[in-house]
Design an enzyme around this catalytic site. Structure first.
Site, PDB file in Angstrom:
ATOM      1  N   HIS A   1      46.976  49.676  40.577  1.00 53.48           N
ATOM      2  CA  HIS A   1      46.339  48.374  40.792  1.00 53.48           C
ATOM      3  C   HIS A   1      44.937  48.312  40.202  1.00 53.48           C
ATOM      4  O   HIS A   1      44.417  47.227  39.946  1.00 53.48           O
ATOM      5  CB  HIS A   1      46.290  48.090  42.303  1.00 53.48           C
ATOM      6  CG  HIS A   1      46.065  46.659  42.650  1.00 53.48           C
ATOM      7  ND1 HIS A   1      46.972  45.663  42.372  1.00 53.48           N
ATOM      8  CD2 HIS A   1      45.021  46.043  43.274  1.00 53.48           C
ATOM      9  CE1 HIS A   1      46.515  44.498  42.812  1.00 53.48           C
ATOM     10  NE2 HIS A   1      45.331  44.704  43.351  1.00 53.48           N
TER      11      HIS A   1
ATOM     12  N   SER B   1      45.262  40.423  40.904  1.00 51.11           N
ATOM     13  CA  SER B   1      45.569  40.633  42.311  1.00 51.11           C
ATOM     14  C   SER B   1      45.747  39.267  42.982  1.00 51.11           C
ATOM     15  O   SER B   1      46.608  38.488  42.585  1.00 51.11           O
ATOM     16  CB  SER B   1      44.476  41.469  42.985  1.00 51.11           C
ATOM     17  OG  SER B   1      44.898  41.951  44.229  1.00 51.11           O
TER      18      SER B   1
END
Length: 346
Positions: free
Chosen positions: A313, A200
């Site tokens: 994610h 991320s």
């Protein structure tokens, strides 16, 4: 009913359990080098809670009249395996700043030998939680280091947290490099065999680092940010995500947003790079990974792209078990290929 309100508070990478009554009297119930990840209070003042630490993914406890006791033994099999213990320390990052840091050493560590290092990076937080990735890499033979540099949300005060807004890749990058230098100075890090990885915003930092230095022999960018200009209109955290990272909006300062995008430095990227991404990632859309992969392949650099279909994610923590294992296999395989796992003689 109960007159207490219960809450969690993150303090220097630990998540502690507190309660406060209607008169404002606060009480600390659970504190330590650990993470309380859930809690359920009962009328009368007892509290059931989940607790994890670097040696345990978590068990259920109960707090009664000032005493805690463990109710479960969810992962007894771990006692049959070697687990690394992170060594906590602080390093001087200059400008009067101290950075909270950890180092996990491999089995049979000998300070007279030199070991490959894997540096984990982020822009959010590391904590006193259990981390299977750190354990996996340390078990393979790597030193594993991670820092809560400026910008972290891990309980060092609001000023520390917001200091990196609009400056991602600035002071936090500088502090990270100071931390690497401090480790090298200890004498047991093989500075020719260092790797860097993160996910991320840590993926952003990985991309940023390899665009600004060649000191790492390998890198793995996971679910990463590459280009803020395209991310601003495609990510699920909206334009405010780009504004917080770059300090600007592309329609008001196109150049600033571009210069805060790792792909702007692709020409300076020479580190072998593995890009790991998921096709249903809406926080860092797949096009981010595809851009950097395409550019580096065009330039003839060593780069690979691994896409996990049907994952999002949260692949590393909540993905399908088989995909999570394959992800770890790809990461460790990349570092093994470029760093090796065996210590070298002095």
């Amino acid at each position: 009913g109960d007159s207490w309100i219960y809450f969690l508070l993150t303090e220097q990478a630990a998540t502690n359990l507190y309660r406060i009554d209607v008169k404002g009297n606060k009480e600390l119930l659970i504190k330590g080098e650990q993470v309380v990840f859930e809690y359920s209070p009962a009328v009368g003042g007892n509290v059931a809670y989940g607790l994890a630490d670097p040696s345990s993914p978590g068990d259920i406890y109960i707090w009664e009249q000032g005493e805690s006791s463990c109710l479960t033994d969810i992962n007894p099999w771990l006692r049959d395996h070697w687990l690394g213990t992170p060594e906590m320390y602080w390093f001087d990052a200059g400008q009067g700043e101290k950075v909270h840091a950890w180092l996990m050493k491999p089995p049979g560590f000998d300070e007279k030998r030199k070991y490959p290092l894997v540096l984990y990076v982020h822009c959010s937080m590391f904590s006193w939680d259990f981390n299977h990735e750190f354990q996996s890499l340390a078990n393979a033979g790597y030193l594993v280091a991670y820092f809560n540099e400026i910008g972290t949300t891990a309980g060092y005060g609001q000023a520390w947290t917001v200091a990196s807004e609009g400056d991602q890749g600035g002071r936090n990058y500088e502090q990270t490099m100071v931390g690497v230098d401090e480790l090298i100075a200890r004498g047991y890090v093989d500075e020719k065999r260092m790797g860097v990885t993160g996910g991320s915003c840590g993926g952003f930092m990985t991309n940023w680092i390899v665009g600004h230095t060649d000191r790492f022999a390998a890198a793995v960018a996971q679910r990463s940010i590459v280009n803020h200009l395209s991310k601003v209109g495609t990510a699920d955290n909206g334009p405010e995500g780009t504004r917080n990272e770059t300090g600007e909006d592309p329609w008001s300062n196109l150049e600033q947003v571009w210069r805060r995008s790792p792909v702007a430095y692709a020409e300076d990227m020479h580190t072998p790079l593995l890009i790991v991404h998921s096709d249903e990632d809406h926080r860092c859309p797949l096009e981010q990974a595809e851009q950097l992969f395409a550019v580096l392949r065009w330039m003839g650099r060593e780069v690979e792209l691994v896409i996990f279909e049907g994952e999002n994610h949260g692949l590393s923590r909540g993905g399908r078990p088989g995909n999570r294992i394959e992800r770890l296999r790809r990461i460790s395989g990349w570092f093994d290929k470029h760093l090796g796992t065996k210590p070298s003689e002095e």
